[in-house]
Scaffold this motif. Structure first.
Motif, PDB file in Angstrom:
ATOM      1  N   ALA A  37       0.826  -1.209   0.000  1.00 36.72           N
ATOM      2  CA  ALA A  37       0.000   0.000   0.000  1.00 36.72           C
ATOM      3  C   ALA A  37       0.858   1.255   0.000  1.00 36.72           C
ATOM      4  CB  ALA A  37      -0.925  -0.007   1.212  1.00 36.72           C
ATOM      5  N   LEU A  42      -2.297  -0.528  -5.254  1.00 37.48           N
ATOM      6  CA  LEU A  42      -3.662  -0.770  -4.804  1.00 37.48           C
ATOM      7  C   LEU A  42      -4.444  -1.372  -5.967  1.00 37.48           C
ATOM      8  CD1 LEU A  42      -4.078   2.684  -3.047  1.00 37.48           C
ATOM      9  CD2 LEU A  42      -3.495   0.508  -1.963  1.00 37.48           C
ATOM     10  N   VAL A 309      -8.801   1.206  -0.149  1.00 39.69           N
ATOM     11  CA  VAL A 309      -8.537   2.632  -0.331  1.00 39.69           C
ATOM     12  C   VAL A 309      -9.297   3.559   0.615  1.00 39.69           C
ATOM     13  CG1 VAL A 309      -7.874   2.405  -2.749  1.00 39.69           C
ATOM     14  CG2 VAL A 309     -10.275   2.787  -2.178  1.00 39.69           C
ATOM     15  N   PRO A 320      -4.367  -4.613   0.778  1.00 41.79           N
ATOM     16  CA  PRO A 320      -4.442  -4.734  -0.681  1.00 41.79           C
ATOM     17  C   PRO A 320      -3.925  -6.106  -1.103  1.00 41.79           C
ATOM     18  CG  PRO A 320      -2.664  -3.255  -0.027  1.00 41.79           C
ATOM     19  CD  PRO A 320      -3.414  -3.568   1.210  1.00 41.79           C
TER      20      PRO A 320
END
Length: 335
Positions: A37, A42, A309, A320
């Motif tokens: 991340a 992502l 996110v 992620p």
């Protein structure tokens, strides 16, 4: 486009407790690959080739500050290769791979006309935009028909475009209805994930929270849309709120991700009922795209990406990641 709509929507969904009762799981959720991340890796879009190779789009969402974006390939041998890299822009969104290995992906860059649209990754590794697709303000979900057409959702305008891959005709709106496929407010995300069937297409709307079936007529044009799940008359958050990516099983069910509720659900389009299969407690964190496995012995594997996110991050989040869930049923073969 502004960021507050998505963030506000997430806060609302948590505050209202929009969570349906969890079902007995058909199998474990496995982490296939984790991503960094901090490096903005992502994952939003996911496609799987016939040989089992994964293709992912990565980067910041369109409502964040600009950052780098990537199209990456994960081989069956565990290798990772960057196929395309875009500096200082939003990450690509939906992605599909044709039988001949050609990769198509959407770039949801609404304020950058030079970047937005649908792109093709050539065998030489060069990414080029398909002519005319700059008209898509917020290109997002993609679907191939197995022939000469690629369909793309424009999440800002409530439109599904048809793109002629032979370039015999310019891209054209195939179906457009902001009242059905648009958001609930000017800055909302409307139509998102799309999936073709034998007789038409399913389309999922994110902030409106509906699953829509659009028949395809004999001449290839779109018929009258029908909402098969969700309340099309209200924009209040409910159990369908936040629909994003969708995938179809061989028995006709629609598997869908609720990106704002951290859920994988199964929808029966015959009666509009919903069953929750996975939640944040299982590791989901803004899951955005999903697809069934393609290789022998893996066609009942449902692959999911955690976009990861929108805070707050769930306590049990896998971060992620590319995930695999045993769906217990094979996916509908893609065209």
């Amino acid at each position: 486009m502004r960021s507050f709509r998505a963030t506000t929507a997430l806060t609302l969904s948590v505050a209202l407790g929009v969570v349906a009762p969890a079902a007995t799981l058909a199998g474990e959720l496995e982490v296939v690959e984790s991503f960094d991340a901090a490096a903005e890796h992502l994952p939003e879009g996911l496609a799987i080739a016939q040989d089992g190779t994964y293709y992912l789009t990565m980067g910041n969402p369109f409502f964040w500050e600009p950052g780098d974006g990537w199209v990456k390939q994960l081989g069956t041998d565990g290798s990772t290769e960057t196929l395309a890299h875009f500096e200082m822009g939003q990450g690509p969104a939906g992605i599909v791979v044709a039988d001949d290995g050609t990769v198509y992906f959407a770039r949801a860059n609404p304020m950058d006309e030079a970047a937005r649209g649908v792109w093709r990754l050539g065998a030489d590794g060069v990414a080029e935009r398909l002519p005319g697709t700059e008209a898509l303000f917020l290109a997002n979900g993609l679907a191939l028909d197995g022939g000469d057409h690629l369909y793309a959702s424009d999440s800002a305008t409530g439109t599904i475009w048809r793109i002629h891959l032979d370039h015999a005709e310019a891209p054209e709106p195939w179906f457009s209805d902001p009242a059905t496929l648009g958001g609930c407010a000017e800055d909302d995300v409307g139509v998102n994930g799309i999936a073709l069937t034998d007789d038409g297409m399913y389309a999922a709307t994110t902030m409106r929270g509906t699953l829509v079936h659009i028949p395809m007529l004999e001449d290839g044009s779109a018929g009258e849309a029908l909402i098969v799940a969700g309340d099309g008359t209200s924009c209040e958050p409910d159990q369908f709120f936040g629909l994003d990516g969708i995938a179809l099983s061989a028995d006709g069910d629609v598997y869908a991700l609720l990106v704002l509720q951290h859920q994988l659900v199964r929808i029966d389009p015959d009666d509009g009922s919903l069953e929750v299969l996975l939640t944040a407690e299982d590791g989901l964190f803004n899951p955005s795209s999903l697809t069934f496995g393609t290789t022998e012995g893996d066609r009942d594997g449902l692959y999911i990406v955690n976009y990861a996110v929108l805070p707050p991050e769930p306590e049990a989040s896998a971060g992620p990641a590319l995930l695999r869930y045993d769906a217990g049923v094979e996916g509908r073969p893609l065209p």
